[in-house]
Design an enzyme around this catalytic site. Structure first.
Site, PDB file in Angstrom:
ATOM      1  N   GLY A  97       0.743  -1.101  -0.085  1.00 20.27           N
ATOM      2  CA  GLY A  97       0.011  -0.160   0.367  1.00 20.27           C
ATOM      3  C   GLY A  97       0.934   1.016   0.268  1.00 20.27           C
ATOM      4  N   ASP A 126      10.930 -10.298   4.933  1.00 22.19           N
ATOM      5  CA  ASP A 126      11.000 -10.029   3.862  1.00 22.19           C
ATOM      6  C   ASP A 126      12.168  -8.649   3.606  1.00 22.19           C
ATOM      7  OD1 ASP A 126      10.959  -8.384   0.753  1.00 22.19           O
ATOM      8  OD2 ASP A 126       8.946  -7.305   1.301  1.00 22.19           O
TER       9      ASP A 126
END
Length: 495
Positions: A32, A142
């Site tokens: 986002g 990540d």
């Protein structure tokens, strides 16, 4: 997310998300939009709002569960998670502290490999962050150069957007889905094998190799090609200085059981030996001596940290202050982590029943009624045991007295002095925190109690856990903090 440069709000962007006022865009990510915002006290924060299409009921439940887990992570070398919620448009969001600095990815792409000292600092900082994440029961999943910010206070790991609770019996990941960023996958992510802390360690080895050589250890190519190399070929670690070359080689071994843990990396980076048993400890003195070296950020980091001046309040909160950070705090944390396998977070002692205004020149704060069995006198970065409790107390860094206002509150005496503290419960049961007088004494003997702008005091500290914040004192500009006492004088910290 790029935390060094902001873009203006675009048409259609909200002015507020929950109680947070938005100041500009920090960037776009796979999940986002990230905004620079300020909270109700005027402190800068990063507000991450999930993109359309990821705001369904199932994702929202997973998102908020992950944020709840991320809030357990100690804030050493990470961006502290502050809040989460759902915006008016139904999209989930989370709020973290704002870290001004330069992403490692951009630093290397623009200026080339890091100098050896800076590289070692990044290796230590990221390993410390992973240790905190793993102790909290999470996996980052990540870790990549874009998620490491080089700040004036040291390297900080950000973006826990896809971290998941390690001990979940069944995760929400769909069959065949590979979480993480292409090119930074570990072999088990490519193969669909179990993912855990060992996965982050593989990414640490790749990240250190990239930072030290300027190239990806598995070369260039599309996601499929890099995935194939990760599964079949050795990493290119040529040019890495010792001991990082050996540690990166161990970290990127295809066999997860061979990779060291994050705490083992921390120990090895300060001169410990990984050749012995996996549970071997190192002497506290050796750890302290090795980690008290200063972090020397790249020359451009200070410049990058000032690029948001047009949207940042004139008096930034002390938690975002740009200054030199020594790793003496982490030394104490590492020594504790090596023995009890728990990292701590910096917190303020809180107000308790202390005076809420500064003392007069002759002093207005009293030592309190407590009669301790013994007294502990320590310095900055040293732990003090609070007698009769399982609690340890630490003042993390020297007082920061450069602020004429804190958030929207101006100093009544001339300036605010801010202290960053740590309180840690070593017991396997929750420990209550009794209200006690806290006194700051200046160089002329005058005494001061914490101001109302200090963070609230905790009423308890969970077993093997901690909480965090700041304590703020209002004092005349011509005075210098000399020491701080608490628990009726049972603990004294000299500056």
């Amino acid at each position: 997310m790029d935390s060094t440069a902001t873009q203006g709000l675009r048409p259609g962007d909200p002015a507020h998300i929950g109680p947070y006022r938005l100041l500009g865009r920090l960037g776009e990510g796979g999940m986002g939009t990230v905004y620079l915002g300020s909270d109700e006290q005027g402190r800068l924060v990063a507000v991450k709002v999930v993109r359309q299409g990821l705001d369904g009921e199932g994702f929202a439940a997973r998102f908020h569960a992950e944020v709840a887990g991320a809030r357990r992570v100690a804030s050493f070398c990470t961006a502290r998670v502050l809040d989460d919620g759902t915006a008016e448009n139904g999209r989930p969001y989370m709020v973290t502290e704002y870290i001004p600095g330069t992403p490692l990815s951009r630093q290397v792409a623009t200026h080339g490999p890091l100098e050896p000292g800076q590289l070692h600092g990044v290796a230590v900082g990221v390993a410390t962050a992973l240790a905190a994440i793993h102790v909290a029961g999470l996996v980052h999943r990540d870790l990549k150069p874009a998620n490491v910010i080089l700040s004036m206070s040291g390297p900080r790991v950000i973006d826990f957007g896809i971290a998941r609770v390690m001990d979940a019996a069944q995760g929400p990941t769909r069959a065949g889905e590979v979480l993480g960023s292409p090119g930074w996958w570990a072999p088990e992510q490519v193969n669909g094998d179990p993912v855990g802390p060992w996965t982050d360690i593989f990414a640490w080895g790749c990240l250190v190799a990239y930072a030290g050589t300027g190239r990806h250890p598995f070369g260039r190519g599309d996601a499929a090609l890099l995935a194939a190399r990760v599964l079949t070929g050795p990493p290119d670690l040529e040019g890495l200085p010792a001991p990082l070359d050996d540690l990166a080689a161990r970290a990127t071994d295809r066999d997860p059981s061979v990779r060291p843990g994050a705490q083992e990396l921390m120990i090895a980076l300060v001169g410990g030996d990984l050749s012995g048993p996996r549970t071997a400890q190192v002497r506290e003195g050796a750890v302290t001596a090795a980690l008290t070296r200063s972090w020397d950020p790249p020359a451009n980091v200070a410049e990058d940290a000032t690029r948001i001046a047009d949207v940042v309040p004139a008096q930034a909160p002390p938690s975002r202050r740009v200054n030199r950070w020594t790793l003496g705090i982490v030394a104490a944390v590492l020594a504790l982590a090596a023995s009890v396998a728990v990292l701590v977070r910096v917190i303020p002692s809180g107000r308790g029943d202390v005076p809420t205004t500064a003392g007069a020149a002759s002093g207005s704060a009293s030592a309190g009624p407590e009669e301790p069995a013994s007294s502990a006198s320590v310095g900055v970065g040293e732990w003090a045991k609070i007698d009769g409790t399982p609690l340890r107390f630490l003042i993390a860094e020297a007082p920061n007295c450069e602020w004429t206002s804190y958030g929207d509150t101006p100093s009544a005496q001339g300036r605010f002095c801010v202290l960053k503290w740590a309180l840690k419960n070593d017991a396997s049961e929750d420990a209550s925190v009794e209200a006690s007088t806290v006194t700051l004494v200046d160089d002329q003997g005058s005494e001061y109690g914490p101001s109302d702008v200090s963070d609230p005091a905790p009423t308890s500290v969970s077993a093997l856990s901690s909480v965090e914040g700041f304590m703020v004192f209002d004092m005349p500009s011509g005075r210098t903090p000399a020491r701080l006492t608490l628990a009726g004088g049972a603990v004294e910290i000299t500056f």
